[in-house]
Design a protein around this motif. Structure first.
Motif, PDB file in Angstrom:
ATOM      1  N   ALA A   1       0.894   6.313  -0.610  1.00 39.18           N
ATOM      2  CA  ALA A   1       1.105   5.974  -2.112  1.00 39.18           C
ATOM      3  C   ALA A   1      -0.111   5.501  -2.509  1.00 39.18           C
ATOM      4  N   THR A   2      -0.890   5.136  -2.405  1.00 42.68           N
ATOM      5  CA  THR A   2      -1.981   4.562  -3.393  1.00 42.68           C
ATOM      6  C   THR A   2      -3.372   5.891  -3.016  1.00 42.68           C
ATOM      7  N   ASP A   3      -4.286   5.392  -3.844  1.00 43.23           N
ATOM      8  CA  ASP A   3      -5.702   6.403  -4.040  1.00 43.23           C
ATOM      9  C   ASP A   3      -6.389   5.458  -2.935  1.00 43.23           C
ATOM     10  N   CYS A   4      -6.251   6.032  -1.641  1.00 44.22           N
ATOM     11  CA  CYS A   4      -7.149   5.187  -0.672  1.00 44.22           C
ATOM     12  C   CYS A   4      -8.461   5.418  -0.554  1.00 44.22           C
ATOM     13  N   VAL A   5      -8.911   6.052  -1.212  1.00 42.70           N
ATOM     14  CA  VAL A   5     -10.560   5.866  -1.046  1.00 42.70           C
ATOM     15  C   VAL A   5     -11.274   5.289  -2.379  1.00 42.70           C
ATOM     16  N   TRP A   6     -10.733   5.484  -3.371  1.00 43.29           N
ATOM     17  CA  TRP A   6     -10.359   5.281  -4.807  1.00 43.29           C
ATOM     18  C   TRP A   6     -10.674   3.543  -4.806  1.00 43.29           C
ATOM     19  N   ARG A   7      -9.506   3.171  -4.000  1.00 44.91           N
ATOM     20  CA  ARG A   7      -8.766   1.572  -3.848  1.00 44.91           C
ATOM     21  C   ARG A   7      -9.920   0.387  -3.199  1.00 44.91           C
ATOM     22  N   TYR A   8     -10.408   1.030  -1.683  1.00 44.15           N
ATOM     23  CA  TYR A   8     -10.896   0.306  -0.842  1.00 44.15           C
ATOM     24  C   TYR A   8     -12.666   0.652  -1.076  1.00 44.15           C
ATOM     25  N   TYR A   9     -12.717   1.867  -1.575  1.00 44.35           N
ATOM     26  CA  TYR A   9     -14.451   1.619  -1.786  1.00 44.35           C
ATOM     27  C   TYR A   9     -14.709   0.256  -3.115  1.00 44.35           C
ATOM     28  N   ASN A  10     -13.684   0.708  -4.461  1.00 50.57           N
ATOM     29  CA  ASN A  10     -13.490  -0.224  -5.129  1.00 50.57           C
ATOM     30  C   ASN A  10     -13.774  -2.161  -4.601  1.00 50.57           C
ATOM     31  N   PHE A  11     -12.457  -2.036  -3.617  1.00 49.08           N
ATOM     32  CA  PHE A  11     -12.755  -3.376  -2.785  1.00 49.08           C
ATOM     33  C   PHE A  11     -14.398  -3.694  -2.572  1.00 49.08           C
ATOM     34  N   SER A  12     -14.440  -2.546  -2.033  1.00 54.44           N
ATOM     35  CA  SER A  12     -15.916  -2.779  -1.041  1.00 54.44           C
ATOM     36  C   SER A  12     -16.515  -3.401  -1.618  1.00 54.44           C
TER      37      SER A  12
ATOM     38  N   THR B   1       0.888  -1.734   0.146  1.00 52.18           N
ATOM     39  CA  THR B   1      -0.141  -0.495   0.420  1.00 52.18           C
ATOM     40  C   THR B   1       0.793   1.296  -0.126  1.00 52.18           C
ATOM     41  N   GLY B   2       2.440   0.801   0.420  1.00 46.97           N
ATOM     42  CA  GLY B   2       3.130   3.199   0.180  1.00 46.97           C
ATOM     43  C   GLY B   2       2.526   2.853   1.564  1.00 46.97           C
ATOM     44  N   LEU B   3       3.010   2.649   2.423  1.00 45.11           N
ATOM     45  CA  LEU B   3       1.890   2.728   4.223  1.00 45.11           C
ATOM     46  C   LEU B   3       3.461   3.691   4.942  1.00 45.11           C
ATOM     47  N   GLY B   4       4.207   5.462   4.190  1.00 43.04           N
ATOM     48  CA  GLY B   4       4.501   5.748   5.315  1.00 43.04           C
ATOM     49  C   GLY B   4       6.078   5.457   3.903  1.00 43.04           C
ATOM     50  N   VAL B   5       6.473   5.012   3.270  1.00 42.60           N
ATOM     51  CA  VAL B   5       7.487   4.242   1.711  1.00 42.60           C
ATOM     52  C   VAL B   5       7.040   4.076   0.860  1.00 42.60           C
ATOM     53  N   SER B   6       7.563   4.101  -0.441  1.00 44.65           N
ATOM     54  CA  SER B   6       7.637   4.030  -1.462  1.00 44.65           C
ATOM     55  C   SER B   6       6.806   2.775  -2.209  1.00 44.65           C
ATOM     56  N   VAL B   7       5.953   2.495  -2.779  1.00 42.81           N
ATOM     57  CA  VAL B   7       4.995   1.167  -2.854  1.00 42.81           C
ATOM     58  C   VAL B   7       6.368  -0.141  -3.293  1.00 42.81           C
ATOM     59  N   ASP B   8       6.454  -1.053  -3.219  1.00 42.08           N
ATOM     60  CA  ASP B   8       6.863  -2.262  -4.328  1.00 42.08           C
ATOM     61  C   ASP B   8       6.494  -3.905  -4.061  1.00 42.08           C
TER      62      ASP B   8
END
Length: 1106
Positions: free
Chosen positions: A905-916, A559-566
């Protein structure tokens, strides 16, 4: 011609209908036959016979027959020129023989004629060939099944017969043929053939339906016996779960015929990539094995033993089994490929890797039985055997071929991940070695110091309360100390003076302490800003075998939580955590493969392997009162009522319940005990305190539920000493009061303690009639074990029906059984359905108490406004795939966008509503959110009106009036709704063909699904719609002038009277509230002393955003 004179042409045509001979020419054939020889127009090959004249003694003329076809295709317009010569009265015969996929040597055309007058004269006759329609025309409404013809051979021959023998059967006539010839005709593929003019007139509807499908050409998929059993890396933790694969019969009839022929003489090859971490701890561990329809091992069954040798078991044709052990053991912590080939009674086993090549051959005198469609394969563990502790790489299965190692095509595709796994374990070996040696050094120093000290009270106090022993003199080099300086610093802070314990436990304890230190720092007020410095510690903790740290690392990099996505590192630590049996890491992989997201391939069998692992653990965890567990509750951050109900031991709700329970309120005692026993509603788990309330309620209130609960804990000894006698008395007491679960409990007692299956079945039948799912499951167990009273033998079919009934009632073990039936497809009532198996296993896995603990920590942090901790733990929970955490995380990111932008680093709102919204239990508001995003376009996402309408429609189907309202507004804005969406909403397009009719239906459904007792947007919209329709009708009538004057007079009179009485009444205006979901309107009261003319009333149309 020279060949003819040299000795004749042997016939090779293998048609039993005809007897072909070698022609021995006369010695003078070159002298006399040359001028009479007519070149053949037929196909001259080694199979051709009787093309040259056959001479008899003292004859100047020789009979011959030749065929000439300009277009050698199977067509009804084909014309063949037959040239022949008869020396006696003769019969000329033509016959076409066809071969298809299913039959060979079928006569499809016959023609014969006599020639008695034109002797010794070469004649030519034109013949029009006519074949069956199914051979020469395409399928149409009358010709339903044209056939695929492989070959057509046109035969021609002459026989010297009298006129009376004209009607003799041709096969008899052919034996005496004096001249023969044949030619091949090329078959035309079915979809290159013309349509036949049937000279009939079809009905209009029939003709139209045929035109719609006339030009559709079905495509047959390419089918091969080489199957990629597994493409992606699978982390096998050594549990009793694995990947289940089932193979069907080949669609290709030729391949299926070969497969059937090889059942008693198997020929197949399996190639498996492995990274083995440990050999089997005891007995055998599963690598790959086949389980037949009777749930018995069959060919092949490949296991690993304690010494690392491969154990291979085969099922013989005569019914028993044989096994063999390889002469070599498998290497540890190295990628290698294990190849196994079976041919009849021969087995070849090879292991190939870096600087590794070993081989084993074994022969048996008997052949093996092998039918890979009569059961299912398992890769790893199952209910019958534990799996190996390893990473599985690609697995290739050749169903019909035996291949050498060099011929097998099964490469390692993701070489980067493969290398990272090797590097990870190499690094971890260094860390574990440091911990072992440090612990040993400290222990030895402590031991030496004690041997030098005199025993006295003062020294005992120093040892007990003084500074603990540590190692200040390092024996490790400077480079190693600098590389792991944080680890060395932490080791100096730890106490190793505890009694002797296992070395692996020591390393795990070090990992746990490192992790707790990091987790505490990340959960602090500004903890996520320290993520970069926390990563090395988390890696060290992971290497020490504490795989909560592995899951933290996986989520951080994904998710890139405090770091770059890898994504590569995210995958690495997900696999490592799952292999280490970390529950959340296993669920994370199960979810990613279920949805096919984040570059994880969609693989339902692989997803099931992960989810079923945690589902089994969930059942076991619920019987364990220890550990960091909490009840998984569906609490949404948008639900203010549920949030207010959350409490703690010093909260108002808990204190009120405790007060009522002390007064003897049975309902309060029951609720309080449940909260404490399971850790519900924000209360910390405290089984001991819960049991006190169970006991108090059971004795004081005579409540049957409390009596039953107390009896259960006494039976099992959960948090209290076992007391079977008292438990039985309480259970009978609760059952006498008619409690279904207590009646089931009595059956459980007779089954487990008395082994009285008759009494057990009697009580379970009664409980099942009362609707108890536990009783249904228990009855299923009796049938499965073959111990149901009066019914001999096992009955899996009846057992499965009881398990299904229990699953419908929410029973965990029953649901697990049914998910297994769906993945294996071995039960007739449960056709194989991997997706359903995953959904059922996922449902149980998401009830796991360890996941509940993380969700509870996230919720508590949110309620305490500890944003960093809440964000961290909601991300951890959301990545496991549980929907409530995904929508809650999206809500937090909407509520605190600054926090989300800074640390994710990810678009949180879009990502997790989309997952939902991709979940089966998604809430309606998530569909509305995604619908708005698609309608307006969200940040970098483009607009998509059709997807927007699909989301609104799904919200409407969930019973949300806002979905119908938004669909109506889409029409109001001049758009049309696709027909498939209307069908999904069950709106009859024939009845609602106009926009006006459709709007009326949508607004009516909107009003019908909203609160009809109060003013809502739907009721106002429906009223406004009817007013517009009414006004449009009036505008089209001659009464408009009269009605206009009348309504204007009434409106003026009403306005005057209303303003005169305004000062004494409250004024309500309709405004938008900023605290509710889009589209919801509030009534806000204006104080009586407000100046009406200071308030601006704006009448505007209802909009999608409220």
């Amino acid at each position: 011609w020279q060949k003819c004179c040299a000795g004749g042409w042997p016939s090779e045509l293998s048609n039993p209908q005809y007897s072909w001979q070698c022609i021995k020419p006369d010695a003078d054939c070159r002298a006399e036959g040359k001028e009479n020889f007519v070149p053949s127009f037929g196909k001259e090959t080694l199979r051709t016979t009787a093309v040259t004249p056959q001479f008899e003694q003292n004859m100047d003329y020789v009979d011959f027959i030749h065929l000439n076809i300009l277009e050698k295709k199977v067509l009804n317009s084909s014309e063949v020129s037959v040239q022949y010569l008869c020396s006696k009265p003769c019969i000329i015969n033509l016959e076409a023989v066809a071969s298809s996929e299913f039959r060979t040597g079928v006569p499809v055309y016959r023609r014969r004629w006599k020639d008695e007058k034109n002797l010794y004269v070469s004649r030519t006759r034109q013949v029009h060939l006519k074949f069956p329609s199914i051979m020469v025309y395409r399928d149409d409404y009358i010709i339903r099944n044209s056939i695929i013809v492989h070959s057509v051979i046109l035969y021609a021959w002459i026989s010297h017969k009298s006129v009376s023998s004209y009607d003799v059967e041709q096969n008899e006539d052919y034996q005496d043929a004096v001249a023969k010839n044949y030619t091949f005709l090329e078959a035309v593929p079915p979809f290159e053939r013309p349509y036949k003019d049937h000279k009939v007139c079809l009905q209009w509807g029939t003709d139209y339906l045929w035109i719609l499908q006339a030009n559709r050409i079905p495509q047959c998929p390419h089918e091969s016996d080489g199957v990629q059993f597994l493409k992606f890396i699978y982390a096998s933790s050594g549990e009793k779960t694995g990947i289940v694969k089932k193979f069907e019969q080949f669609e290709n009839r030729e391949l299926e015929t070969v497969r059937r022929h090889q059942i008693d003489y198997p020929m197949f090859t399996v190639s498996i990539w492995l990274y083995l971490l440990h050999h089997c701890e005891k007995d055998l561990c599963g690598i790959l094995y086949f389980i037949d329809l009777k749930e018995m091992y069959s060919t092949p069954a490949v296991f690993l033993n304690e010494e690392g040798y491969v154990h291979i078991q085969m099922h013989l044709m005569r019914g028993d089994d044989l096994a063999v052990k390889t002469s070599f053991s498998l290497p540890l912590k190295q990628w290698f490929r294990l190849d196994l080939s079976f041919k009849g009674g021969q087995i070849e086993v090879s292991s190939v890797g870096k600087n590794l090549k070993r081989h084993h051959h074994q022969s048996f005198t008997e052949d093996f039985y092998y039918d890979d469609t009569a059961g299912y394969f398992v890769l790893g563990g199952s209910g019958y055997v534990n799996g190996i502790e390893a990473f599985f790489g690609p697995v290739k299965y050749y169903r019909l071929n035996v291949l050498e190692t060099e011929q097998i095509s099964n490469p390692l595709h993701d070489k980067e991940t493969v290398e990272q796994i090797e590097l990870y374990y190499e690094r971890c070996m260094d860390i574990q070695e440091i911990v072992y040696e440090y612990r040993y050094t400290v222990r030895q120093g402590e031991k030496a110091r004690r041997s030098c000290d005199y025993e006295n009270y003062y020294l005992e106090l120093i040892h007990k309360y003084g500074e603990k022993s540590k190692c200040d003199a390092f024996m490790w080099g400077k480079e190693l100390r600098e590389k792991y300086h944080i680890l060395f610093k932490l080791l100096q802070e730890m106490d190793f003076s505890a009694p002797d314990e296992d070395e692996s436990d020591t390393v795990l304890e070090v990992g746990r302490r490192i992790f707790e230190k990091v987790a505490k720092g990340l959960s602090s007020a500004d903890g996520l800003s320290n993520m970069g410095s926390s990563l090395p510690l988390l890696v060290d903790s992971s290497c020490c075998g504490y795989h909560k740290a592995s899951y933290f690392l996986a989520v951080i990099f994904e998710t890139g939580l405090g770091v770059s996505v890898d994504h590569k590192k995210g995958l690495l630590y997900s696999l490592v955590g799952a292999q280490g049996n970390e529950r959340l890491a296993v669920m994370n992989l199960g979810y990613k493969h279920y949805q096919g997201i984040n570059n994880y391939p969609l693989d339902l069998e692989l997803s099931y392997a992960y989810y079923s692992n945690i589902a089994i653990k969930t059942s076991l965890d619920q019987h364990t009162i220890k550990g960091e567990q909490a009840f998984v509750e569906t609490i949404r951050l948008m639900d203010d009522e549920l949030l207010k109900a959350q409490t703690k031991e010093n909260g108002d709700v808990f204190m009120w319940l405790k007060h009522e329970a002390t007064r003897g309120n049975a309902a309060a005692q029951q609720r309080l005990a449940q909260m404490l026993f399971w850790g519900q509603q924000g209360v910390a788990k405290n089984p001991e305190a819960a049991i006190e309330w169970y006991a108090k309620g059971a004795i004081e209130t005579e409540d049957p539920v409390l009596i039953y609960d107390y009896a259960i804990v006494l039976f099992k000894g959960q948090g209290v000493k076992k007391n079977t006698k008292l438990a039985l008395e309480l259970m009978k007491k609760a059952a006498a009061k008619g409690l279904p679960q207590a009646v089931n409990g009595l059956g459980w007692y007779y089954h487990n303690f008395k082994r009285d299956y008759r009494k057990a079945a009697k009580h379970w039948l009664i409980a099942e009639e009362l609707g108890n799912p536990d009783a249904s499951y228990n009855l299923g167990v009796l049938y499965l074990d073959g111990i149901y009273p009066g019914i001999p033998g096992r009955n899996q079919t009846v057992a499965a029906r009881y398990f299904y009934k229990a699953a419908q009632g929410g029973h965990i073990e029953g649901t697990l059984r049914c998910s297994l039936y769906y993945i294996t497809g071995n039960m007739e009532d449960f056709p194989r359905d991997p997706e359903k198996a995953v959904i059922w296993a996922k449902h149980i896995a998401e009830k796991n108490g360890y996941l509940g603990h993380v969700i509870r920590k996230a919720l508590n942090a949110y309620l305490e406004l500890s944003w960093h901790e809440a964000l961290l733990h909601y991300v951890l929970a959301a990545e496991t795939g549980i929907e409530v955490s995904q929508s809650n995380l999206a809500h937090i990111c909407e509520e605190r966008p600054d926090l989300a932008r800074k640390y994710l680093a990810t678009d949180c709102v879009w990502r997790y509503y989309n997952f939902s919204v991709s979940q089966v239990n998604a809430p309606s508001f998530a569909y509305l959110k995604m619908g708005d995003f698609y309608y307006y376009g969200y940040q970098n996402q483009s607009k998509d009106l059709e997807l927007s309408m699909r989301m609104y429609a799904q919200a409407a189907l969930e019973g949300d009036s806002q979905g119908f309202f938004n669909l109506a507004l889409v029409i109001e804005e001049g758009n049309s709704i696709p027909s498939y969406i209307l069908d999904h909403l069950e709106i009859d397009q024939a009845l609602h063909s106009s926009n006006t009719s459709l709007l009326q239906e949508l607004y009516y459904r909107c009003w019908n699904n909203s609160n009809q007792e109060s003013i809502s947007p739907c009721s106002l919209a429906l009223l406004y719609f009817y007013m517009r329709v009414f006004w449009n009708n009036i505008l089209q009538s001659t009464l408009i002038y009269f009605m206009g004057t009348f309504f204007l007079s009434i409106l003026v009179a009403f306005a005057v009277q209303y303003f005169q009485s305004l000062s004494g009444n409250d004024l309500f205006i309709l405004i938008k509230s900023s605290k509710v979901k889009p589209g919801i309107l509030d009534l806000v009261e204006v104080p009586p002393n407000s100046n009406f003319f200071d308030t601006q009333l704006i009448f505007c149309s209802l909009r999608r955003d409220g």
